[in-house]
Design an enzyme around this catalytic site. Structure first.
Site, PDB file in Angstrom:
ATOM      1  N   GLY A  39     -25.215  -1.861  28.607  1.00 36.35           N
ATOM      2  CA  GLY A  39     -24.113  -1.861  27.631  1.00 36.35           C
ATOM      3  C   GLY A  39     -23.816  -0.995  26.633  1.00 36.35           C
ATOM      4  O   GLY A  39     -24.683  -1.584  25.832  1.00 36.35           O
ATOM      5  N   TYR A  40     -22.778  -0.933  26.077  1.00 35.89           N
ATOM      6  CA  TYR A  40     -23.202  -0.052  24.756  1.00 35.89           C
ATOM      7  C   TYR A  40     -22.460  -0.686  24.009  1.00 35.89           C
ATOM      8  O   TYR A  40     -20.610  -0.856  24.190  1.00 35.89           O
ATOM      9  CB  TYR A  40     -22.672   1.094  24.868  1.00 35.89           C
ATOM     10  CG  TYR A  40     -23.868   1.676  25.289  1.00 35.89           C
ATOM     11  CD1 TYR A  40     -25.110   2.317  24.175  1.00 35.89           C
ATOM     12  CD2 TYR A  40     -24.306   2.237  26.434  1.00 35.89           C
ATOM     13  CE1 TYR A  40     -25.816   3.463  25.480  1.00 35.89           C
ATOM     14  CE2 TYR A  40     -25.191   2.961  27.181  1.00 35.89           C
ATOM     15  CZ  TYR A  40     -26.243   2.949  26.444  1.00 35.89           C
ATOM     16  OH  TYR A  40     -27.038   3.995  26.838  1.00 35.89           O
TER      17      TYR A  40
END
Length: 165
Positions: A39-40
Site C-alpha cells: 500500500g502507499y
C-alpha cells in the site's frame, strides 16, 4: 562543500529496470514465489512512499520520479518489523495491491513476474533489473509487450491511486 558520501548513497540507490506484459506460461520456470500486499502512504509527482508485506517480512520503500523514459529512478528500501508494517497499513491510501511474485531466472538475469489479484486480477507483469540502461538481455518467449515508462502499469496507479505525475 559537496558531501561525497551522500552522492554515492544516491547512486547506490538507483533502480534500473524494464517492465513487460506476460503473454505465455512462465510458472513452470519459477524457482520460488511469495505473496505480497503493498500500500502507499504517499504519492506525489512521481514520488512514492510504500509499505510492503512479503510473506513474513516487511519493507518501507521510497521511490523518486522516473527518469530515462521510465527506465531508472531513485529507490531507497529498508526492512521494517511486521508490527510496524501493520501499523503503517492502517494509514495507507485507499486501495492497495495483492499479488504473487514469481522469481524466474533466464539467460543470466532474474525476472520478477507479478500475478495480480483483486481489482487487477488477470494482469501479469514481468520486470528485469539491469546494471545499466544499455544492458542487453535475453527475452524469454513468454515475455510480451514492453510497458516500461507507461504510468498505467506503475504499481501506484494499479493500487487505485491515480496521481502518478
Amino acid at each position: 562543500m559537496e558531501n561525497n558520501s551522500a552522492k554515492s548513497e544516491v547512486c547506490a540507490n538507483r533502480e534500473i529496470e524494464r517492465k513487460f506484459l506476460v503473454r505465455g506460461p512462465f510458472k513452470e520456470f519459477a524457482t520460488s514465489s511469495s505473496a505480497i500486499w503493498q500500500g502507499y502512504i504517499a504519492i506525489s509527482k512521481g514520488r512514492t512512499v510504500r509499505v510492503r508485506i512479503r510473506d513474513d517480512k516487511a519493507f518501507l520503500t521510497i521511490k523518486g520520479p522516473s527518469e530515462s523514459g521510465g527506465l531508472s529512478r531513485f529507490e531507497w528500501e529498508r526492512e521494517i518489523s511486521l508490527e510496524d508494517a501493520t501499523a503503517l497499513r492502517t494509514i495507507a491510501l485507499p486501495g492497495g495491491i495483492e499479488k504473487r511474485r514469481y522469481i524466474v531466472p533466464f539467460g543470466g538475469h532474474i525476472f520478477e513476474v507479478d500475478e495480480f489479484f483483486g481489482a487487477n486480477a488477470g494482469l501479469i507483469l514481468a520486470e528485469v533489473e539491469l546494471q545499466s540502461e544499455n544492458e542487453s538481455f535475453e527475452r524469454p518467449e513468454w515475455l510480451g509487450e514492453e510497458v516500461t515508462g507507461n504510468p498505467r502499469y506503475y504499481n501506484s496507479f494499479l493500487s487505485g491511486n491515480r496521481d502518478i505525475r
